[in-house]
Write an enzyme that holds these catalytic residues in place. Structure first.
Site, PDB file in Angstrom:
ATOM      1  CG  HIS A  12      -4.420  -9.503  17.042  1.00 27.98           C
ATOM      2  ND1 HIS A  12      -5.592  -9.962  18.179  1.00 27.98           N
ATOM      3  CD2 HIS A  12      -2.966 -10.451  18.239  1.00 27.98           C
ATOM      4  CE1 HIS A  12      -4.982 -10.613  19.472  1.00 27.98           C
ATOM      5  NE2 HIS A  12      -4.013 -11.157  19.076  1.00 27.98           N
ATOM      6  CD  GLU A  41      -5.391 -14.157  21.531  1.00 28.23           C
ATOM      7  OE1 GLU A  41      -4.713 -14.409  21.328  1.00 28.23           O
ATOM      8  OE2 GLU A  41      -5.663 -13.078  21.781  1.00 28.23           O
ATOM      9  CG  HIS A  52      -3.238 -11.957  25.842  1.00 28.40           C
ATOM     10  ND1 HIS A  52      -4.452 -13.043  25.686  1.00 28.40           N
ATOM     11  CD2 HIS A  52      -2.832 -12.501  24.913  1.00 28.40           C
ATOM     12  CE1 HIS A  52      -4.357 -13.618  24.712  1.00 28.40           C
ATOM     13  NE2 HIS A  52      -2.748 -12.799  24.264  1.00 28.40           N
ATOM     14  CG  HIS A  81      -0.706 -17.555  23.126  1.00 24.48           C
ATOM     15  ND1 HIS A  81      -0.947 -17.351  24.082  1.00 24.48           N
ATOM     16  CD2 HIS A  81      -0.985 -16.953  22.557  1.00 24.48           C
ATOM     17  CE1 HIS A  81      -2.519 -16.509  23.884  1.00 24.48           C
ATOM     18  NE2 HIS A  81      -1.838 -16.061  22.997  1.00 24.48           N
TER      19      HIS A  81
HETATM   20  C1  DHB Z   1       0.826 -10.472  20.258  1.00 27.19           C
HETATM   21  C2  DHB Z   1      -1.049 -10.404  20.102  1.00 27.19           C
HETATM   22  C3  DHB Z   1      -1.138 -11.496  20.777  1.00 27.19           C
HETATM   23  O1  DHB Z   1      -2.677 -11.858  21.478  1.00 27.19           O
HETATM   24  C4  DHB Z   1       0.108 -12.868  21.105  1.00 27.19           C
HETATM   25  O2  DHB Z   1      -0.727 -13.829  22.673  1.00 27.19           O
HETATM   26  C5  DHB Z   1       1.315 -12.752  20.856  1.00 27.19           C
HETATM   27  C6  DHB Z   1       1.331 -11.074  19.782  1.00 27.19           C
HETATM   28  C7  DHB Z   1       0.838  -8.892  19.064  1.00 27.19           C
HETATM   29  O3  DHB Z   1      -0.094  -8.119  18.675  1.00 27.19           O
HETATM   30  O4  DHB Z   1       2.210  -8.519  19.563  1.00 27.19           O
HETATM   31 FE    FE Z   2      -2.763 -13.981  21.978  1.00 30.84          FE
END
Ligand code: DHB
Ligand code: FE
Length: 280
Positions: free
Chosen positions: A192, A239, A12, A59
């Site tokens: 991530h 996540e 997302h 978020h």
């Molecule tokens: C990014 C990834 C995310 O899951 C998020 O909520 C905000 C930013 C990113 O990789 O930029």
């Molecule tokens: Fe996210």
């Protein structure tokens, strides 16, 4: 009874919304990501969900660190997107389905969950972007139920807890008297980490293992604590809990329809998984 027709898991990342707004789907950076979606949309056009239950994480738009429910279920007539500061277009308002929301909440409480119930709830990029990717023309005829899982602030729920949450939602859907097709959607990830010393961290082999297990052996992903997942998948890679929760709602014969995995989009390993759920 409502029929869970299938599952979609998708990233997302907010930048996707910017790429859609600027029509960058064919741009070399974006093409390998967007090319994953036509197959998913084709399957959706055949399976025709009436309702989408979205397992995602907020978020800071709706809940901030001062008030952080572990699990929150939307029970509103509609859910509005609002500016989160990413410079994204506003994706508008989504139809709710409060009667089914309350039915799900009843089942969750019967199963000893204690969700926050939200008769007013805003939705952020983790809800809007996956729906925009799956229904670029909009979700006019589709009713949505947001289920927010805390993946933001410790202590996080365990993978097993999230999977059981999804199983409880699946039981609620199975006892819903109306004949409707339901899609369960898990958003976020995969691996991530957006900040700190490991910013940019991605764990490809873990992601690919998770995609495999989500298809046929999701229970093998339920041994992780939230903190262990942060270590293995990155602080935002947790996540994955949303994907695991959504998978808990499938109780039939599960068949993989489609997947895509591409590194990186922004700071994240992007992934898409489409599963079909046939009654046993
Ligand atoms: C990014 C990834 C995310 O899951 C998020 O909520 C905000 C930013 C990113 O990789 O930029
Ligand atoms: Fe996210």
């Amino acid at each position: 009874m409502a029929q869970v027709i299938g599952y979609v898991g998708t990233s997302h990342i907010p930048a996707i919304g910017g790429a859609i707004a600027r029509n960058l789907q064919q741009d070399p950076y974006w093409k390998p990501f967007f090319d994953g979606f036509p197959a998913a949309r084709q399957w959706l056009s055949l399976s025709k969900p009436d309702v989408v239950v979205v397992f995602y994480n907020d978020h800071g738009l709706n809940f901030f660190l001062d008030k952080m429910p572990t699990f929150a279920v939307g029970a509103a007539n509609e859910y509005a997107n609002a500016d989160e500061g990413w410079g994204l277009p506003n994706f508008g308002t989504y139809h709710g389905y409060p009667e089914l929301s309350w039915h799900i909440i009843e089942q969750l409480v019967t199963d000893e969950f204690d969700p926050m119930t939200c008769q007013e709830m805003k939705v952020d990029h983790a809800f809007t972007i996956p729906l925009k990717l799956l229904w670029p023309e909009g979700t006019a005829g589709i009713r949505t139920i947001p289920i927010a899982i805390n993946t933001v602030q410790h202590p996080l729920p365990s993978a097993r807890r999230c999977y059981k949450l999804g199983q409880s939602v699946g039981r609620a859907l199975a006892s819903w008297p109306e004949k409707q097709n339901v899609l369960v959607l898990g958003t976020g990830g995969l691996s991530h980490q957006l900040d700190g010393q490991r910013a940019g961290f991605i764990n490809k082999s873990f992601d690919l293992m998770c995609l495999d297990k989500l298809v046929g052996h999701p229970e093998q992903l339920t041994g992780y604590s939230g903190a262990q997942l942060a270590e293995i998948a990155g602080t935002q890679g947790v996540e994955l809990l949303n994907w695991i929760a959504a998978r808990g709602a499938l109780d039939g014969q599960v068949r993989e329809v489609h997947r895509n995995y591409h590194i990186p989009i922004s700071n994240t390993a992007s992934a898409l998984l489409v599963l079909e759920n046939r009654p046993q």
